[in-house]
Write a protein that holds these residues in place. Structure first.
Motif, mmCIF file in Angstrom:
data_model
loop_
_atom_site.group_PDB
_atom_site.id
_atom_site.type_symbol
_atom_site.label_atom_id
_atom_site.label_comp_id
_atom_site.label_asym_id
_atom_site.label_seq_id
_atom_site.Cartn_x
_atom_site.Cartn_y
_atom_site.Cartn_z
ATOM 1 N N MET A 1 0.840 -1.193 0.000
ATOM 2 C CA MET A 1 0.000 0.000 0.000
ATOM 3 C C MET A 1 0.875 1.242 0.000
ATOM 4 O O MET A 1 1.936 1.296 0.633
ATOM 5 N N LEU A 2 0.419 2.303 -0.704
ATOM 6 C CA LEU A 2 1.184 3.541 -0.768
ATOM 7 C C LEU A 2 1.376 4.157 0.610
ATOM 8 O O LEU A 2 2.394 4.789 0.879
ATOM 9 N N ALA A 3 0.399 3.985 1.499
ATOM 10 C CA ALA A 3 0.468 4.604 2.825
ATOM 11 C C ALA A 3 1.666 4.120 3.625
ATOM 12 O O ALA A 3 2.167 4.821 4.508
ATOM 13 N N ASN A 4 2.165 2.916 3.299
ATOM 14 C CA ASN A 4 3.297 2.355 4.033
ATOM 15 C C ASN A 4 4.640 2.646 3.365
ATOM 16 O O ASN A 4 5.683 2.232 3.871
ATOM 17 N N THR A 5 4.614 3.338 2.223
ATOM 18 C CA THR A 5 5.851 3.714 1.541
ATOM 19 C C THR A 5 6.660 4.667 2.417
ATOM 20 O O THR A 5 6.118 5.604 2.986
ATOM 21 N N LEU A 60 0.999 12.271 6.112
ATOM 22 C CA LEU A 60 -0.373 12.775 6.004
ATOM 23 C C LEU A 60 -0.916 13.199 7.365
ATOM 24 O O LEU A 60 -1.638 14.197 7.473
ATOM 25 N N ALA A 61 -0.559 12.453 8.396
ATOM 26 C CA ALA A 61 -1.027 12.781 9.747
ATOM 27 C C ALA A 61 -0.460 14.126 10.200
ATOM 28 O O ALA A 61 -1.165 14.943 10.801
ATOM 29 N N LYS A 62 0.813 14.376 9.886
ATOM 30 C CA LYS A 62 1.423 15.655 10.256
ATOM 31 C C LYS A 62 0.793 16.795 9.469
ATOM 32 O O LYS A 62 0.517 17.867 10.007
ATOM 33 N N VAL A 63 0.596 16.578 8.181
ATOM 34 C CA VAL A 63 0.013 17.613 7.318
ATOM 35 C C VAL A 63 -1.393 17.974 7.785
ATOM 36 O O VAL A 63 -1.790 19.150 7.785
ATOM 37 N N ALA A 64 -2.159 16.971 8.210
ATOM 38 C CA ALA A 64 -3.550 17.187 8.616
ATOM 39 C C ALA A 64 -3.674 18.042 9.868
ATOM 40 O O ALA A 64 -4.747 18.609 10.142
ATOM 41 N N SER A 65 -2.571 18.167 10.617
ATOM 42 C CA SER A 65 -2.617 18.983 11.842
ATOM 43 C C SER A 65 -2.636 20.473 11.545
ATOM 44 O O SER A 65 -2.909 21.286 12.427
ATOM 45 N N TYR A 66 -2.355 20.830 10.310
ATOM 46 C CA TYR A 66 -2.409 22.236 9.898
ATOM 47 C C TYR A 66 -3.679 22.462 9.080
ATOM 48 O O TYR A 66 -4.036 21.645 8.236
ATOM 49 N N ASP A 86 4.763 8.729 -5.383
ATOM 50 C CA ASP A 86 3.661 8.143 -4.612
ATOM 51 C C ASP A 86 3.091 9.153 -3.617
ATOM 52 O O ASP A 86 1.874 9.231 -3.414
ATOM 53 N N LEU A 87 3.992 9.927 -3.001
ATOM 54 C CA LEU A 87 3.540 10.945 -2.049
ATOM 55 C C LEU A 87 2.672 11.983 -2.749
ATOM 56 O O LEU A 87 1.601 12.364 -2.237
ATOM 57 N N LEU A 88 3.080 12.446 -3.908
ATOM 58 C CA LEU A 88 2.323 13.453 -4.642
ATOM 59 C C LEU A 88 0.929 12.941 -4.994
ATOM 60 O O LEU A 88 -0.072 13.652 -4.834
ATOM 61 N N THR A 89 0.863 11.715 -5.472
ATOM 62 C CA THR A 89 -0.429 11.134 -5.847
ATOM 63 C C THR A 89 -1.333 10.988 -4.624
ATOM 64 O O THR A 89 -2.533 11.305 -4.679
ATOM 65 N N THR A 90 -0.768 10.535 -3.511
ATOM 66 C CA THR A 90 -1.563 10.351 -2.299
ATOM 67 C C THR A 90 -2.095 11.688 -1.783
ATOM 68 O O THR A 90 -3.255 11.782 -1.337
ATOM 69 N N LEU A 91 -1.280 12.721 -1.839
ATOM 70 C CA LEU A 91 -1.729 14.053 -1.400
ATOM 71 C C LEU A 91 -2.880 14.553 -2.282
ATOM 72 O O LEU A 91 -3.855 15.130 -1.790
ATOM 73 N N CYS A 92 -2.766 14.331 -3.582
ATOM 74 C CA CYS A 92 -3.844 14.741 -4.493
ATOM 75 C C CYS A 92 -5.118 13.944 -4.225
ATOM 76 O O CYS A 92 -6.232 14.499 -4.241
ATOM 77 N N ASP A 93 -4.967 12.652 -3.958
ATOM 78 C CA ASP A 93 -6.122 11.809 -3.642
ATOM 79 C C ASP A 93 -6.804 12.255 -2.355
ATOM 80 O O ASP A 93 -7.999 11.996 -2.151
ATOM 81 N N SER A 94 -6.035 12.940 -1.493
ATOM 82 C CA SER A 94 -6.580 13.433 -0.217
ATOM 83 C C SER A 94 -7.157 14.836 -0.350
ATOM 84 O O SER A 94 -7.412 15.500 0.667
ATOM 85 N N ILE A 108 10.243 15.090 -15.018
ATOM 86 C CA ILE A 108 8.938 15.339 -14.402
ATOM 87 C C ILE A 108 7.836 14.581 -15.151
ATOM 88 O O ILE A 108 6.658 14.772 -14.867
ATOM 89 N N LYS A 109 8.234 13.734 -16.075
ATOM 90 C CA LYS A 109 7.283 13.050 -16.960
ATOM 91 C C LYS A 109 6.226 12.268 -16.207
ATOM 92 O O LYS A 109 5.057 12.222 -16.610
ATOM 93 N N ASP A 110 6.619 11.639 -15.085
ATOM 94 C CA ASP A 110 5.705 10.738 -14.378
ATOM 95 C C ASP A 110 5.005 11.383 -13.191
ATOM 96 O O ASP A 110 4.337 10.692 -12.415
ATOM 97 N N VAL A 111 5.136 12.694 -13.042
ATOM 98 C CA VAL A 111 4.459 13.393 -11.943
ATOM 99 C C VAL A 111 2.954 13.403 -12.185
ATOM 100 O O VAL A 111 2.491 13.638 -13.308
ATOM 101 N N ASP A 112 2.181 13.160 -11.154
ATOM 102 C CA ASP A 112 0.720 13.161 -11.252
ATOM 103 C C ASP A 112 0.247 14.467 -11.916
ATOM 104 O O ASP A 112 0.659 15.553 -11.515
#
Length: 230
Positions: A1-5, A60-66, A86-94, A108-112
């Motif tokens: 899972m991406l969350a465990n990356t 994500l937990a740290k980011v959500a505190s702001y 993976d981080l960029l995609t997960t942030l966008c999904d959130s 930058i070809k593979d950036v979400d």
């Protein structure tokens, strides 16, 4: 899972965005560790090393505190860690508004596509033109932005010119005390054209001079027509 990356993070902090079209907006900055470039003017060299390994879930937990929707992923060079994608995609999904600050050394070809890319274009004064990944310009989207750091007047001239540069050297009839190559209070003819040809890899196309005792008297000038190689 991406969350465990796992990603090495140098710091996460909250501030106002100081650059780009989002200037002034409250933003969470996620600074990743590592960078393949060593720009002469770098102000974040502390991000080359250090930091801590965090899972995307922990980030994500740290980011959500702001309380803001704006996130900027930066470095160092964030894309130096493949897991950044993976981080960029997960942030966008959130549902965050995500921007990526990249120095342009890596593709930058593979950036979400939902990410706003802030692409640094390296000028000669950076000392890193040779390591720049120029094909990145082909992957920019309409919403993306570019950034240039102009270090001096030569950097400005080189970037303003598309193909040719006309350099004119002026000679004063009055002695002028200057510091040059270890000498002091002497009059020297500094070889600006030669310095620019060598520094910026230019071609000399033509040159000439104007003399004050010519039929149509003017100031003493020497001119050089230079051409960019790329």
């Amino acid at each position: 899972m991406l969350a465990n990356t796992v990603i090495k993070i140098n710091e996460i902090f909250f501030s106002l965005q100081g650059e780009s079209s989002r200037i002034g907006l409250p933003t969470v900055f996620i600074r990743l560790t590592g960078c393949p470039m060593r720009c002469n003017y770098c102000d974040t060299a502390y991000a080359f090393n250090g930091g801590e390994n965090l899972t995307i879930h922990a980030i994500l937990a740290k980011v959500a505190s702001y309380k803001t929707q704006y996130i900027t992923v930066t470095g160092g060079e964030p894309l130096a860690q493949r897991e950044c994608l993976d981080l960029l995609t997960t942030l966008c999904d959130s549902s965050y508004e995500v921007s990526l600050e990249t120095g342009g050394a890596l593709t930058i070809k593979d950036v979400d596509p939902r990410v706003k890319i802030i692409l640094d274009i390296k000028t000669p004064g950076s000392g890193e033109v040779k390591n720049y990944h120029w094909p990145n310009l082909n992957y920019l989207k309409a919403k993306d932005e570019i950034k240039l750091v102009i270090t001096d007047h030569e950097d400005y001239i080189i970037n303003l010119s598309k193909k040719y540069i006309l350099l004119v050297e002026y000679y004063s009839s009055n002695p002028v005390g200057v510091r040059y190559r270890g000498n002091k209070d002497k009059l020297f003819k500094r070889d600006f054209a030669g310095e620019m040809i060598k520094k910026y890899n230019l071609n000399l196309i033509d040159y000439g001079f104007v003399y004050r005792f010519d039929k149509n008297p003017q100031d003493d000038l020497t001119w050089f027509l230079l051409k960019k190689k790329r």
